[in-house]
Design an enzyme around this catalytic site. Structure first.
Site, mmCIF file in Angstrom:
data_model
loop_
_atom_site.group_PDB
_atom_site.id
_atom_site.type_symbol
_atom_site.label_atom_id
_atom_site.label_comp_id
_atom_site.label_asym_id
_atom_site.label_seq_id
_atom_site.Cartn_x
_atom_site.Cartn_y
_atom_site.Cartn_z
ATOM 1 N N CYS A 33 0.911 -1.247 0.053
ATOM 2 C CA CYS A 33 0.011 0.060 -0.024
ATOM 3 C C CYS A 33 0.766 1.071 0.056
ATOM 4 O O CYS A 33 2.141 1.344 0.339
ATOM 5 C CB CYS A 33 -0.821 0.150 1.305
ATOM 6 S SG CYS A 33 -2.100 -1.288 1.443
ATOM 7 N N CYS A 37 -2.991 5.107 2.651
ATOM 8 C CA CYS A 37 -3.954 4.046 2.523
ATOM 9 C C CYS A 37 -5.029 4.360 3.827
ATOM 10 O O CYS A 37 -4.632 4.146 4.898
ATOM 11 C CB CYS A 37 -3.658 2.729 2.724
ATOM 12 S SG CYS A 37 -4.778 1.434 2.030
ATOM 13 N N CYS A 64 -2.530 -3.021 -3.432
ATOM 14 C CA CYS A 64 -3.886 -2.616 -2.786
ATOM 15 C C CYS A 64 -4.709 -2.431 -3.604
ATOM 16 O O CYS A 64 -4.757 -1.263 -4.499
ATOM 17 C CB CYS A 64 -3.661 -1.650 -1.627
ATOM 18 S SG CYS A 64 -5.283 -1.284 -0.718
ATOM 19 N N CYS A 67 -6.200 1.822 -2.128
ATOM 20 C CA CYS A 67 -5.074 3.089 -2.349
ATOM 21 C C CYS A 67 -4.495 3.095 -3.758
ATOM 22 O O CYS A 67 -3.873 4.079 -4.237
ATOM 23 C CB CYS A 67 -4.267 3.359 -1.192
ATOM 24 S SG CYS A 67 -2.852 1.986 -1.102
#
Length: 186
Positions: A33, A37, A64, A67
């Site tokens: 991430c 995030c 992810c 994000c």
């Protein structure tokens, strides 16, 4: 790469000033991430940090879905089509259109010539050929101002295919021929 404590503090604060400077990878989920995030924080013992999204992916992590770390600031995807234009400008500055044409340049960039022209119109406000011509004239003007090279040599070093084309382009832009420009003494 930043140290572990700096990255961890930035991750826990979701500090936007670190967005794109490092990526957080979670060993239990195999997801990486951005530091901003919105997902629930993972335990620090399960976290490692990578300097780029590519490094995290190479280590076996997947991006992810919340994000979208592959589109973080400073990544090529984040810049979108501007990245293609910047690559094209670098290639043009290196002489890609001095020897080739727009179709060849577009092929090198992996896009069509019409799409490349649209991108230039959007981001630069001029076509790739006009941009190349401006860069050539800039190189020629610099050579005229700083060297005692003959006009013929300047034309070819600046990227023009002929002295005639150089003279015509220069005259059109400056309203006078290159020979009328004051030159340094030999």
């Amino acid at each position: 790469m930043l140290d572990f404590e700096t990255c961890n503090t930035a991750r826990l604060r979701r500090d936007p000033s670190f967005d794109g400077r490092f990526f957080t990878a979670v060993s239990t989920t195999r997801i990486y991430c951005r530091p901003v995030c919105p997902a629930k924080h993972s335990l620090t013992k399960n976290v490692s940090y990578y300097p780029t999204a590519a490094a995290a992916e190479r280590a076996g992590y997947r991006p992810c879905l919340r994000c979208r770390p592959e589109t973080a600031p400073f990544c090529a995807a984040w810049n979108g089509t501007r990245t293609t234009v910047e690559r094209a400008l670098r290639l043009i500055d290196e002489g890609a259109l001095d020897a080739g044409n727009v179709n060849d340049l577009a092929d090198r960039l992996g896009v069509g010539a019409r799409h490349l022209s649209r991108l230039f119109a959007k981001h630069i406000g001029a076509s790739p050929l006009q941009t190349a011509q401006t860069l050539r004239i800039g190189r020629a003007k610099k050579l005229l101002d700083t060297t005692t090279l003959p006009i013929t040599d300047i034309a070819f070093q600046a990227g023009f295919g002929s002295v005639r084309r150089f003279n015509a382009t220069f005259s059109k832009l400056y309203g006078r021929p290159p020979s009328s420009i004051p030159r340094p003494k030999r």
